[in-house]
Motif scaffolding. Sequence first.
Motif, PDB file in Angstrom:
ATOM      1  N   LEU C  54     -10.931  -0.372  -1.553  1.00  0.00           N
ATOM      2  CA  LEU C  54     -10.270  -0.879  -0.414  1.00  0.00           C
ATOM      3  C   LEU C  54      -8.649  -1.266  -0.948  1.00  0.00           C
ATOM      4  O   LEU C  54      -7.901  -1.009  -0.101  1.00  0.00           O
ATOM      5  N   LEU C  55      -8.637  -1.880  -2.186  1.00  0.00           N
ATOM      6  CA  LEU C  55      -7.291  -2.120  -2.295  1.00  0.00           C
ATOM      7  C   LEU C  55      -6.478  -1.322  -3.368  1.00  0.00           C
ATOM      8  O   LEU C  55      -5.614  -1.497  -4.097  1.00  0.00           O
ATOM      9  N   GLY C  56      -7.239  -0.057  -3.189  1.00  0.00           N
ATOM     10  CA  GLY C  56      -6.709   1.078  -4.398  1.00  0.00           C
ATOM     11  C   GLY C  56      -6.868   0.696  -5.618  1.00  0.00           C
ATOM     12  O   GLY C  56      -5.839   0.984  -6.569  1.00  0.00           O
ATOM     13  N   THR C  80       2.820   2.679  -0.494  1.00  0.00           N
ATOM     14  CA  THR C  80       3.279   2.702  -1.809  1.00  0.00           C
ATOM     15  C   THR C  80       2.883   1.589  -2.476  1.00  0.00           C
ATOM     16  O   THR C  80       2.458   0.642  -1.921  1.00  0.00           O
ATOM     17  N   GLU C  81       2.958   1.883  -3.823  1.00  0.00           N
ATOM     18  CA  GLU C  81       2.374   0.865  -4.549  1.00  0.00           C
ATOM     19  C   GLU C  81       2.971  -0.591  -4.469  1.00  0.00           C
ATOM     20  O   GLU C  81       2.310  -1.596  -4.227  1.00  0.00           O
ATOM     21  N   PRO C  82       4.367  -0.598  -4.359  1.00  0.00           N
ATOM     22  CA  PRO C  82       5.066  -2.074  -4.008  1.00  0.00           C
ATOM     23  C   PRO C  82       4.505  -2.536  -2.711  1.00  0.00           C
ATOM     24  O   PRO C  82       4.398  -3.858  -2.696  1.00  0.00           O
ATOM     25  N   GLN C  83       4.625  -1.758  -1.904  1.00  0.00           N
ATOM     26  CA  GLN C  83       3.934  -2.465  -0.460  1.00  0.00           C
ATOM     27  C   GLN C  83       2.596  -2.819  -0.566  1.00  0.00           C
ATOM     28  O   GLN C  83       2.082  -4.006  -0.112  1.00  0.00           O
ATOM     29  N   LEU C  84       1.809  -1.918  -1.239  1.00  0.00           N
ATOM     30  CA  LEU C  84       0.265  -2.600  -1.485  1.00  0.00           C
ATOM     31  C   LEU C  84       0.406  -3.867  -2.297  1.00  0.00           C
ATOM     32  O   LEU C  84      -0.336  -4.784  -2.224  1.00  0.00           O
ATOM     33  N   ARG C  85       1.277  -3.984  -3.111  1.00  0.00           N
ATOM     34  CA  ARG C  85       1.308  -5.056  -4.004  1.00  0.00           C
ATOM     35  C   ARG C  85       1.563  -6.243  -3.221  1.00  0.00           C
ATOM     36  O   ARG C  85       1.285  -7.469  -3.758  1.00  0.00           O
ATOM     37  N   ARG C  88      -1.762  -7.179  -1.597  1.00  0.00           N
ATOM     38  CA  ARG C  88      -2.580  -7.571  -2.601  1.00  0.00           C
ATOM     39  C   ARG C  88      -2.438  -9.230  -3.067  1.00  0.00           C
ATOM     40  O   ARG C  88      -1.220  -9.511  -3.349  1.00  0.00           O
ATOM     41  N   GLY C  89      -3.245  -9.937  -2.925  1.00  0.00           N
ATOM     42  CA  GLY C  89      -3.123 -11.355  -3.533  1.00  0.00           C
ATOM     43  C   GLY C  89      -2.322 -12.243  -2.501  1.00  0.00           C
ATOM     44  O   GLY C  89      -2.436 -13.387  -2.620  1.00  0.00           O
ATOM     45  N   ASN C  90      -1.756 -11.418  -1.432  1.00  0.00           N
ATOM     46  CA  ASN C  90      -1.065 -12.203  -0.343  1.00  0.00           C
ATOM     47  C   ASN C  90      -1.860 -12.529   0.939  1.00  0.00           C
ATOM     48  O   ASN C  90      -2.284 -13.286   1.211  1.00  0.00           O
ATOM     49  N   GLN C  91      -2.049 -11.209   1.510  1.00  0.00           N
ATOM     50  CA  GLN C  91      -2.950 -11.336   2.727  1.00  0.00           C
ATOM     51  C   GLN C  91      -4.197 -10.898   2.144  1.00  0.00           C
ATOM     52  O   GLN C  91      -5.259 -11.194   3.038  1.00  0.00           O
TER      53      GLN C  91
END
Lengths: 324, 281, 335
Positions: C54-56, C80-85, C88-91
């Motif tokens: 789910l979170l790549g 993209t990885e920055p968008q995912l980051r 992740r951990g935030n939402q």
Amino acid sequence: MSTKNEVLLDVRNLKKYFPTGSSGFGREKKVLKAVDDISFHIHKGETFGLVGESGCGKSTTGRSIVRLHEVTDGEVWFDGVNVAQMNEKGLKPFRKRMQTIFQDPYSSLNPSMNVAQLIREPMEIHGFGSKKDQHDRVLELLEKVGLKPEHVDRYPHEFSGGQRQRISIARALSVNPEFILCDEPISALDVSVQAQVVNMLEDLQGEFGLTYLFIAHDLSMVRHISNRIGVMYLGKLVEIAPSDELYTHPAHPYTQALLSAIPIPDPKAAALDTGMLKGDLPSPMAEMNGCKFSSRCPFATEQCRQEQPEMKEISPGHFVACHL
Amino acid sequence: MNRMRWRNVKTQFKEQKMGIVALIVLGIFIIAAVFAFLAPHDPNKIVVTERLLPPSAAHWFGTDDNGRDYFARALYGGRVSLSVGFFAMIVAVVVGTTVGAVSGYFGGAMDNILMRFVDVLMSIPSFFLMLILNAYLKPGISTIVIIIGLLSWMSIARIVRAETLSVKEREYVLYARVSGQSNFKIITKHIVPSILPTIIVSATINIASAILMESSLSFLGLGIQQPNSSWGSMLNNAQGYIGDAPYMALFPGIFILVTVLSFNFLGDVFRVAFEPKVNRR
Amino acid sequence: MTELLSVQNLKTSFMTREGEVESVRGVSFDIQQGEVVGIVGESGSGKSITAKSLLGLIQPPGVIKEGKVLFHGQDLRQMTEPQLRAIRGNQIAMIFQDPMTSLNPVIRVGAQMIEVLRRHQKLDKAGARQRAIEMLREVGIPSPEQRIDQYPHEFSGGMRQRVMIAMALSCKPELLIADEPTTALDVTIQAQILNLMKQLRDATNTSILLITHDLGVVAQVCTRVIVMYGGMIMEEGTVEDIFERPSHPYTQGLLRSIPRVKEGQRERLVSIEGTPPNLLHPPTGCPFMERCPHAMDKCREMPPYFVPEEGHRSLCWLLSSDMQQQKREQEGDEQ
């Protein structure tokens, strides 16, 4: 339930301390009291369950009984002989009569030996018949534990966790033991496979009249398999009772807390009750004068903190170490 | 060792081309050393008229200062260098594994004594010790093998001890203990086979360093004595003629370099193959 | 209720030497706002791989081959990885099984929490510290002002898992993915952590996806349950559906293999014989067929999902209308 009165294993005042290095020059050495003065006995043909949380000393107790550890103090009477202080040479005949099944099916079998070699190992140690007899016995045991004869030259990595545990059981049975220490034999297995292994252990017990010391932290499984259960907390036995009695009338506050914490697979069951037990296990290194559970016990009194409670029999066969 | 590990070794060789190259090079060297007697010339035959000839069709590697065929000498020298490396490794592995396994398995006072002994040995510069020992002992191949072997087992002992400490807590070792297996059998049957991969890796690297040590000793004129040769003693001999006959230094030098490099590559391939977690993609 | 997360036909494989291991074979499910969804399954069922996908968080040799992971309608897999980051951990926050390795042992607990807070919440140092202390208090860590400056090894396993939960919840995520959060803990501590998660869910309305192998845990905390086996969803429904009216033979077998605590009686456990399928060469039909007591010829074909009741689906031919008809006739005959 077992009502045979013949005692096979009698543990008296067993102590196992581990030195943990000195805390500086001149100071006395610190010791970890992993098992601190516990006594119980197991009848022939009975299953005795030993439960408790991690670090309570249940595994150390088992390992001291089969003399994997040197015993610090106390007696372990096996069939009328005290094996607690015996040397390796004297122990050898008892090594044959007491076998062990370990927890981790991945590390309890040597990966470079095939099934035949694994199951033969104890037979070779104890000079059990000729090579041919041993091989026949291997095949017989494989069948007994539900594996196929063609598995005989396979290696452990070709088996699933449950199958490996069957191999461990076959290995333990190969020398016709009377007593088997089951050191968390099902903890690493999946639920559906746990049931297979537990059923098998029960069948084998019926067939060979085996005596088990069953160590686990899964209380519902322990209740299922055991005749009597001992509950351990920080190196002490706090309660011993027939298993149904223990579950229906737990007397020690710790046992009560432990039982109420089991998640019940029924959404309608009452929500988990954790009101009783706050906080974590205290460090086993800490010296405590009174009852070891007093720091977490909701009913602790001044007496609990000062004096160690003695084991008392509150109903036939039901012993509790609690002042209340 | 089980089949799975050997399969890993195979696939690892397929993946790492350098491993195959190393294996082929070493294979050629070993075959050449074994069949050195097929060389067209006698390595020790002195022909005064043919001194310091450059490489030619008759003398592939030229001749040395005494007019001996350098190709034949290189073959026989390889025989000495490789066998010194191999047998010194055997000595080091046997001693190192025994000390390491015993130390790790029994622990306590035994462990303390053995490991402090290793510490002491390791803090003496082994090369000087070697020079001194060499001066007192009768020179010869077996002396060199024993000296090198006995001075290079310590690192193997340390690695084996560390591995033993972790293996002895595995439940199959605990099981063997509670079923009454003797300590000797536990070590030989359960512990050593389990750490065999580590032993093989250190053994391979150990051959390389043993060959280097022998070469250095011989280069200083303390190892293999005339008329026998090793690559190291050939280098020593070449010193005086570096201007006139540079090939005399070049051939043994390249052989030492390639052999040591190949053993190191080989060790690396084994290491990766036995530890599937490292460098796996 | 709105759909927070929608997973569609997720497939994840591991490319090994022996070939492709199809760990997750087409998994679809939704999570609504404020729901606690449990994924149960045995080891190798693909439950953890699903969560990580789910979170790549799938590492090579693993590959997500197919599928959409829609979070608020946006496909996480297209990001993209920055968008995912940023998400992740935030939402979406995640906590793992082993609280011993999830924290960096050489950095103070407070510093690790503050780092996360500052990355996602744009707080200044003092503010982040204040918030971290509040969070620790909220998850029931005594005297958080002192504990915040301690190192992870000074915390017990249960306390560390509380810290992990505090960290995960510190940015007020909308979804918390908990991968076997209590497996490494003792029962009494497990009960505390589960209660804590329930309380926090009630207080913050965070959705939780709980991955576990323990049916007891699921029954205690989840509202909806997904049962996985052989990389597929075998059955999905509300806790009542699953525990009271399990329709799939696998779920039924799983429930029966737990020792039931009945007064004075000891009945033999019902075990599921055999072992889970090898996902290197997964069966083309029903993955449970080999171990299923009701297996029939038709099971060689992959069944579709049948819906015995609203919100309850099951991957089993036994629920097809033909079979149901037969069953009713048989029952009629018996009467």
